[in-house]
Design an enzyme around this catalytic site. Structure first.
Site, mmCIF file in Angstrom:
data_model
loop_
_atom_site.group_PDB
_atom_site.id
_atom_site.type_symbol
_atom_site.label_atom_id
_atom_site.label_comp_id
_atom_site.label_asym_id
_atom_site.label_seq_id
_atom_site.Cartn_x
_atom_site.Cartn_y
_atom_site.Cartn_z
ATOM 1 N N PHE A 66 -7.351 21.852 -24.565
ATOM 2 C CA PHE A 66 -7.599 20.417 -24.649
ATOM 3 C C PHE A 66 -8.820 20.134 -23.784
ATOM 4 O O PHE A 66 -8.993 20.756 -22.733
ATOM 5 C CB PHE A 66 -6.393 19.560 -24.234
ATOM 6 N N THR A 67 -9.626 19.180 -24.214
ATOM 7 C CA THR A 67 -10.946 18.952 -23.604
ATOM 8 C C THR A 67 -10.898 18.823 -22.075
ATOM 9 O O THR A 67 -11.517 19.614 -21.358
ATOM 10 C CB THR A 67 -11.570 17.684 -24.230
ATOM 11 N N ARG A 75 -12.926 15.562 -33.812
ATOM 12 C CA ARG A 75 -12.274 16.643 -33.069
ATOM 13 C C ARG A 75 -12.736 17.949 -33.706
ATOM 14 O O ARG A 75 -12.027 18.601 -34.450
ATOM 15 C CB ARG A 75 -10.736 16.549 -33.141
ATOM 16 N N TYR A 100 0.844 -1.206 0.000
ATOM 17 C CA TYR A 100 0.000 0.000 0.000
ATOM 18 C C TYR A 100 0.875 1.251 0.000
ATOM 19 O O TYR A 100 0.570 2.238 -0.658
ATOM 20 C CB TYR A 100 -0.947 0.010 1.210
ATOM 21 N N LYS A 110 0.133 7.862 -23.205
ATOM 22 C CA LYS A 110 0.580 8.179 -24.574
ATOM 23 C C LYS A 110 2.076 7.890 -24.687
ATOM 24 O O LYS A 110 2.488 6.765 -24.908
ATOM 25 C CB LYS A 110 0.280 9.645 -24.909
ATOM 26 N N ASP A 155 1.943 20.653 -20.484
ATOM 27 C CA ASP A 155 1.214 19.402 -20.666
ATOM 28 C C ASP A 155 2.179 18.495 -21.418
ATOM 29 O O ASP A 155 2.365 18.622 -22.627
ATOM 30 C CB ASP A 155 -0.078 19.625 -21.453
ATOM 31 N N PHE A 178 -18.551 14.906 -26.226
ATOM 32 C CA PHE A 178 -18.156 14.047 -27.353
ATOM 33 C C PHE A 178 -18.090 12.569 -26.978
ATOM 34 O O PHE A 178 -18.257 11.697 -27.815
ATOM 35 C CB PHE A 178 -16.809 14.499 -27.934
HETATM 36 O O1 PLI Z 1 -6.810 10.687 -20.963
HETATM 37 P P1 PLI Z 1 -5.995 11.152 -19.799
HETATM 38 O O2 PLI Z 1 -6.840 11.535 -18.660
HETATM 39 O O3 PLI Z 1 -4.919 10.199 -19.429
HETATM 40 O O4 PLI Z 1 -5.186 12.453 -20.291
HETATM 41 C C1 PLI Z 1 -5.804 13.652 -20.592
HETATM 42 C C2 PLI Z 1 -5.028 14.378 -21.648
HETATM 43 C C3 PLI Z 1 -4.339 15.506 -21.324
HETATM 44 N N1 PLI Z 1 -3.635 16.197 -22.270
HETATM 45 C C4 PLI Z 1 -3.571 15.791 -23.544
HETATM 46 C C5 PLI Z 1 -2.778 16.587 -24.528
HETATM 47 C C6 PLI Z 1 -4.232 14.652 -23.943
HETATM 48 O O5 PLI Z 1 -4.150 14.271 -25.206
HETATM 49 C C7 PLI Z 1 -5.021 13.919 -22.990
HETATM 50 C C8 PLI Z 1 -5.796 12.804 -23.365
HETATM 51 N N2 PLI Z 1 -5.995 12.516 -24.624
HETATM 52 C C9 PLI Z 1 -6.757 11.576 -25.141
HETATM 53 C C10 PLI Z 1 -7.608 10.650 -24.333
HETATM 54 C C11 PLI Z 1 -6.757 11.462 -26.575
HETATM 55 O O6 PLI Z 1 -7.434 10.572 -27.126
HETATM 56 O O7 PLI Z 1 -6.064 12.269 -27.214
#
Ligand code: PLI
Length: 460
Positions: free
Chosen positions: A126-127, A384, A74, A260, A217, A451
């Protein structure tokens, strides 16, 4: 015999996953059931899944081996300390708080750094980032260069901040009312467009001269470093790792979706150099994510992230990734299909406004194009455009972005050149019969990040 020097994936395949080819009739039925929203499809109905590169990566044998070393204590998992050391080594920040994914990091950072009523500057929204800023009481102000809003304009660093716009914001509202500037590098919503080192230096100087913090970011910052190496004067002899660290050093803090750049299926972190901010984040993480040495992750996930980073930062790894995306982009450009140019780092973005030029924006051309591509080919992409842009938080009106795009996103190490040829073939086929497309009407609209779950009907 060869028109160009051949190139290939820098990996070989050890485990495979079967993909299902469905027929058009089935796909039409399931997209209707899914309200013409590719997010609402079942993945087993998808042939080639280019919805996102988030968490959809293939991990290496080195990462899988590391998963077996998960220390699931933990508190104080050894995988956390290894991850922390690797982030310090490659990103350079002093303090790290793990989170379950990027938006967990954004949530806490926004809460910690924004006072209600303040403004947050950024190079295009960004969303999830903007929503967390708004939920914390902030107002997002876009300060990206104008070129970013035009899909056809060629610019090597289309993600750059417009220093004039940023300066004008500081003058207008006063530096004390700017919570911070967030720099996304590269800019996802602009088509994966990079930010130059020179621009980041200028942003950092202007912000710091005014006592404003710079938040990076860092989600795909390794891609950004590769673009700097390829395109910016003075960087071609530096490694991606060196450029990446130099770039991060111009910021004060970072949010990160490890799903990513770091080749994992789950994970994220928030990092900073300031002890007080770290204390606040470390306090908050126990409320929202989990203890500060796991932040909602299993020990094995942190190990996979730490090892993914070691692989991702290598020049050959990132060069292949970006070239694979370019390969598709160039095929589409040659066939006359309208795409965002230059081709970005993680995806090829179709310009749906030009593709379905006969459909007005409020008939959701990008939403429809993503759905039509699925029906015709089983290839899943993502809207998008106006659906992703949501509504103005004051007026409730639809935000009408200049960019109305469909994103063909590349999961890392998942698809081969042959898959990409199939994608290109199908996009071109669809382009050839584009005039037949009908628009959509939105019939269900969620309150947040619409979306993901909105539903549509085809217009008659
Ligand atoms: O999907 P998360 O919560 O791990 O990350 C959010 C996020 C933050 N910044 C940027 C630049 C992103 O591209 C992002 C998530 N992007 C997704 C899910 C995408 O499909 O691009």
């Amino acid at each position: 015999m060869f028109e160009r020097k051949p190139w290939a994936e820098p990996y070989k395949i050890k485990v495979v996953e079967t993909v299902k080819v469905t027929d058009r009739e089935h796909r039409l039925k399931v997209i209707k059931e899914a309200g013409w929203n590719t997010f609402l499809l079942k993945s087993e109905d998808v042939y080639i899944d280019l919805l996102t590169d988030s968490g959809t990566n293939a991990m290496s044998d080195y990462q899988w081996a590391g998963m077996m070393l998960g220390d699931e204590a933990y508190a104080g998992s050894k995988n956390f300390y290894y991850l922390e050391a690797n982030i310090q080594k490659y990103y350079g920040y002093k303090y790290i708080v793990p989170t379950h994914q990027g938006r967990g990091a954004e949530h806490m950072l926004s809460k910690a750094m924004i006072k209600p009523g303040q403004f947050v500057a950024g190079n295009m929204y960004f969303t999830t980032t903007r929503l967390h800023q708004e939920l914390a009481g902030g107002t997002f102000v876009d300060v990206i260069i104008d070129e970013a809003h035009d899909p056809a304009v060629l610019h090597p660093f289309k993600g750059n901040v417009d220093i004039g716009k940023f300066e004008a914001l500081i003058k207008k509202v006063g530096a004390a009312n700017v919570a911070y500037i967030t720099v996304g590098a590269p800019v996802n919503m602009a088509g994966g467009q990079p930010v130059s080192m020179a621009n980041m230096k200028a942003v950092s100087k202007l912000a710091h001269d005014n006592g404003i913090k710079v938040v990076l970011d860092a989600t795909r910052n390794i891609e950004n470093a590769y673009f700097i190496q390829q395109r910016e004067e003075g960087y071609k002899n530096k490694t991606v790792a060196e450029i990446h660290k130099e770039f991060c050093a111009l910021s004060d803090a970072a949010t990160m979706s490890a799903k990513k750049d770091l080749y994992v299926n789950i994970g994220g972190f928030v990092a900073c150099n300031d002890w007080d901010l770290f204390e606040e984040l470390r306090n908050m993480v126990v409320i929202y994510e989990g203890l500060h040495t796991y932040g909602g992750l299993a020990g094995r996930d942190m190990e996979a992230m730490a090892r993914g980073l070691e692989e991702a930062i290598q020049d050959e790894c990132i060069a292949f990734r970006v070239k694979q995306v370019e390969y598709l982009g160039n095929m589409l450009i040659e066939a006359g299909v309208p795409v965002v140019r230059p081709i970005g780092g993680h995806a090829v973005f179709l310009d749906a406004k030009a593709f379905y030029a006969h459909l007005p924006q409020l008939q959701f051309p990008a939403q429809k194009l993503a759905a039509d591509l699925y029906v015709e080919s089983g290839v899943r992409a993502m809207e998008r455009g106006v659906v992703s842009a949501g509504r103005n938080k004051e007026t409730g009106e639809n935000n009408l972005p200049k960019l109305e795009l469909v994103r063909l996103t590349f999961p890392r190490r998942v698809y081969t050149q042959s898959h990409i040829d199939i994608v290109a073939y199908n996009v071109i086929e669809l382009f050839n019969k584009r005039k037949e497309a009908k628009g959509l009407k939105m019939i269900y609209e969620p309150n947040y990040l619409r979306f993901f779950q909105a539903r549509f009907e085809e217009m008659v």
